[in-house]
Each structure stands twice: as structure tokens, then as C-alpha cells.
Design a protein around this motif. Structure first.
Motif, PDB file in Angstrom:
ATOM      1  N   ARG A   1       0.901  -1.156   0.000  1.00 16.38           N
ATOM      2  CA  ARG A   1       0.000   0.000   0.000  1.00 16.38           C
ATOM      3  C   ARG A   1       0.940   1.206   0.000  1.00 16.38           C
ATOM      4  N   VAL A   2       1.012   1.875  -1.125  1.00 14.64           N
ATOM      5  CA  VAL A   2       1.993   2.949  -1.299  1.00 14.64           C
ATOM      6  C   VAL A   2       1.578   4.176  -0.502  1.00 14.64           C
ATOM      7  N   HIS A   3       2.463   4.633   0.364  1.00 15.60           N
ATOM      8  CA  HIS A   3       2.235   5.873   1.100  1.00 15.60           C
ATOM      9  C   HIS A   3       2.844   7.071   0.383  1.00 15.60           C
ATOM     10  N   ALA A   4       4.031   6.868  -0.205  1.00 12.90           N
ATOM     11  CA  ALA A   4       4.709   7.951  -0.917  1.00 12.90           C
ATOM     12  C   ALA A   4       5.656   7.348  -1.941  1.00 12.90           C
TER      13      ALA A   4
ATOM     14  N   MET B   1       9.536   4.770  -9.390  1.00 16.59           N
ATOM     15  CA  MET B   1      10.426   3.680  -8.968  1.00 16.59           C
ATOM     16  C   MET B   1      10.673   3.698  -7.453  1.00 16.59           C
ATOM     17  N   ASP B   2      11.072   4.834  -6.899  1.00 17.82           N
ATOM     18  CA  ASP B   2      11.267   4.926  -5.442  1.00 17.82           C
ATOM     19  C   ASP B   2       9.933   4.778  -4.726  1.00 17.82           C
ATOM     20  N   VAL B   3       9.931   4.105  -3.564  1.00 15.71           N
ATOM     21  CA  VAL B   3       8.660   3.855  -2.882  1.00 15.71           C
ATOM     22  C   VAL B   3       8.846   3.744  -1.375  1.00 15.71           C
ATOM     23  N   ALA B   4       7.803   4.114  -0.656  1.00 13.10           N
ATOM     24  CA  ALA B   4       7.693   3.830   0.780  1.00 13.10           C
ATOM     25  C   ALA B   4       6.238   3.469   1.042  1.00 13.10           C
ATOM     26  N   GLY B   5       6.019   2.422   1.839  1.00 10.51           N
ATOM     27  CA  GLY B   5       4.646   2.018   2.084  1.00 10.51           C
ATOM     28  C   GLY B   5       4.550   0.898   3.098  1.00 10.51           C
ATOM     29  N   ARG B   6       3.359   0.315   3.172  1.00 14.03           N
ATOM     30  CA  ARG B   6       3.068  -0.765   4.122  1.00 14.03           C
ATOM     31  C   ARG B   6       2.812  -2.054   3.352  1.00 14.03           C
TER      32      ARG B   6
ATOM     33  N   GLU C   1       6.370  -1.676   7.676  1.00 14.22           N
ATOM     34  CA  GLU C   1       6.617  -0.415   6.972  1.00 14.22           C
ATOM     35  C   GLU C   1       7.978  -0.524   6.292  1.00 14.22           C
ATOM     36  N   VAL C   2       8.013  -0.320   4.979  1.00 15.22           N
ATOM     37  CA  VAL C   2       9.231  -0.548   4.210  1.00 15.22           C
ATOM     38  C   VAL C   2       9.497   0.610   3.249  1.00 15.22           C
TER      39      VAL C   2
END
Length: 340
Positions: free
Chosen positions: A33-36, A71-76, A92-93
Motif C-alpha cells: 500500500r503505497v504511502h509515498a 520507482m522509489d517507494v515507501a509504504g506498508r 513499513e518498508v
């Protein structure tokens, strides 16, 4: 789910926000689940299909092979494939994946790492590609404690990381070269000296360097060589020219061919995030030695505007795309953050 997609190569206008099917993770993948998401020059190159060598490398000859950009990602982590062992739902990764400009994305297990607790999702989303590139450039340059380092393009995405990492890895003196509006930022990152390249030439050879990291520039090899000590090292990271076939990579190729005939080391770097590098960066972030610099954050629907700003060359550090979930950042139009 909502995602930024494109069906033809072209300018930011070819991008559009659409409702598409949610992806399903493979056996060695996780569903995020993409946060940013992060924005870098690579997104622009894949959007436009230039230089043409990208198309021949498997990204799609006539049209993009991957419809969703980012391409870059941060999410759950929402779900994991049968062969995934390092993550479980709820983790959280941060890291990289194909298609992060979407509410959900699939990523390979080895392209992710736990998100550092010190970072917001927006900050974490701008780490992987640019920080790994900076780290690998310094390693390719064989940086040794006490050496003099020059970072050309120190106020941009890779440059802001390169300055901090050079200091963290023991450089004796780090000079950051940038444009006038970014000098205060680069100084706040720990640079021992800041050169405004609009007013003076950092490659004039008056003060030679053991290691020069040239990020996205177009200076000639002869000009860069004069800024090196007799056995110094030049590392070229990318390059932005109008060449349609290989773009700025021609300097990297010429550096590789010329290097055997000089006492100086001339190298090019085309970096890719690796799990070990993400772990190293995470440790530096948690220790406070490394902090992402966010220029501002855009909502998903405004990705085309974010890309236009990136190409103007005025971004201080990085741009993040807010997609969903928890987190906070700088809204478009707000004052840029000097973070450091």
C-alpha cells in the motif's frame, strides 16, 4: 486503484490519472500500500523514452513496456508471496519497485528494507535510488579517510546525499559546488566549503581534489581532469545532454576508454539499489549522519507538475509524491525545506 499511467512516450502531458486493476504479487514479491513515492531524472527518461538506448534495453521500443511510472517507494506491506520470508503484512518498508505512482504496487523482496523510524514516508520514499547512487559513486571512487572531495551538483537529489555520505565516510574536506540559491542548503549538510559555480569555476585546478563526483553535468573530461590531483579519481554520475541515442553517457564511455592512458582514474557509475546498500543507508539515517532533503511534496494527481519542476533544475534535494496512508510533507507552493 488510482495510478499515473502512460501509453505513449512524450512530455508530462502524456501522463494521466486512471482507475486500474490492483496488482497481484508473485511468489517472491510483496504487495505494498503505497504511502509515498520518489521522483528522479530516471522517471523523466522513461516517460520520454530518451535516450533511445533505453528502449533498446527492454523498456519498450515503440511504447512504454511498463504503463505505471515511478520507482522509489515507501509504504506498508499488505500481502506477501509464498516465497517471501523477510516481510509480513503490516511492515513499513522503503526501496524500489516498478510503478510506485499508484495506490498499490508490487516489489521484489530484495528491493526493500524496513523504513527507518526517524523518517516520514515522504522522506523514506526519496532515499533508495539517489542515496544508493551517491554511496556507490563514493565507493567506486575508493574514498579514503582524510581525502579532499569535490561534489559537482551538490544541491540536487544525488548531490545532497553525496555531501553527507562523504563526510560520514571520513573525507577530510568536502567541497560542494551548486547554484546560488542552493549554497546555504549545501553548507547546512556539512560541506566544509561551498562554491557557487555561477560565480567561480570549481574545476579551475587551483585546489586539486583526490576525488571528484560529477553529477548530471556536461563538463568536458579535460576540464574535469584539471581539478584532480596527479593520481586523483573522477566519477561521472549520469549526465544530461540533448543526445538522442545515449544522452550524457557518452562522457562515461570516453572516461572508461581514456583511463588506461592516464595516471588518474576515470570512471562512470550507473548505480542500482542493492539490499546491503539499503541497510547501510538505514543505519546512517538512524544514527543521524544522513537525512533526506525534501524540496516539496506533490499529490499523486499532480505528478506532471512535479516532473516539470524537476526538469527546471531548481529543486533543492528531492521531490516526493504523496499517495496515501500516514505521513506528512511539504505541500506544493510551501517554502522549500532546507533539511540536512
Amino acid at each position: 486503484m488510482k495510478a499515473i499511467v502512460q501509453d505513449v512516450y512524450g512530455p508530462p502531458e502524456v501522463l494521466r490519472l486512471e482507475e486500474i486493476d490492483q496488482p497481484v504479487p508473485g511468489r517472491a514479491e510483496v504487495l505494498l500500500r503505497v504511502h509515498a513515492a520518489g521522483l528522479d531524472q530516471g522517471v523523466w527518461h522513461l516517460m520520454t523514452g530518451t535516450p533511445y538506448a533505453l528502449r533498446a534495453a527492454g523498456f519498450g521500443l515503440r511504447a512504454p513496456g511498463q504503463r505505471i511510472r515511478g520507482m522509489d517507494v515507501a509504504g506498508r506491506v499488505e500481502a506477501v508471496g509464498a516465497d517471501v520470508t523477510r516481510f509480513r503484512p503490516g511492515d513499513e518498508v522503503y526501496g524500489t519497485c516498478a510503478g510506485s505512482f499508484a495506490e498499490y504496487a508490487c516489489a521484489k523482496e530484495d528491493q526493500l528494507a524496513p523504513r527507518p523510524a526517524r523518517l516520514t514516508p515522504e522522506q523514506a520514499a526519496v532515499v533508495a535510488i539517489s542515496a544508493c547512487t551517491a554511496l556507490q559513486a563514493l565507493r567506486a571512487g575508493r574514498l579514503e579517510p582524510g581525502q579532499r572531495v569535490l561534489v559537482l551538483g551538490a544541491g540536487g537529489g544525488v548531490g545532497t546525499y553525496a555531501v553527507q555520505l562523504a563526510k560520514a565516510l571520513g573525507a577530510g574536506h568536502v567541497t560542494g559546488a551548486c547554484s546560488t540559491p542552493k549554497t546555504d542548503l549545501v553548507r547546512s549538510l556539512g560541506a566544509d566549503e561551498v562554491v557557487d559555480y555561477l560565480r567561480e569555476d570549481p574545476t579551475d585546478g587551483v585546489h586539486p581534489y583526490d576525488l571528484v563526483i560529477d553529477i548530471g553535468g556536461n563538463r568536458t573530461l579535460r576540464r574535469l581532469g584539471r581539478s584532480l590531483t596527479p593520481r586523483g579519481t573522477l566519477i561521472i554520475v549520469g549526465g544530461e545532454t540533448d543526445g538522442r541515442w545515449i544522452g550524457g553517457h557518452d562522457r562515461q564511455l570516453r572516461a572508461l576508454l581514456l583511463s588506461p592512458f592516464t595516471r588518474r582514474r576515470l570512471r562512470g557509475v550507473t548505480a542500482a539499489p542493492r539490499p546491503d546498500d539499503l541497510r547501510t543507508l538505514g543505519e546512517l539515517i538512524e544514527s543521524g549522519a544522513l537525512t533526506p532533503v525534501l524540496d516539496r511534496t506533490y499529490p499523486l494527481a499532480e505528478v506532471p507538475d512535479a516532473i516539470r519542476r524537476l526538469r527546471e533544475g531548481r529543486v533543492r534535494g528531492k521531490i516526493a509524491i504523496r499517495v496515501g496512508g500516514a505521513g506528512h510533507g511539504t505541500r506544493p507552493g510551501a517554502e522549500p525545506a532546507d533539511g540536512g
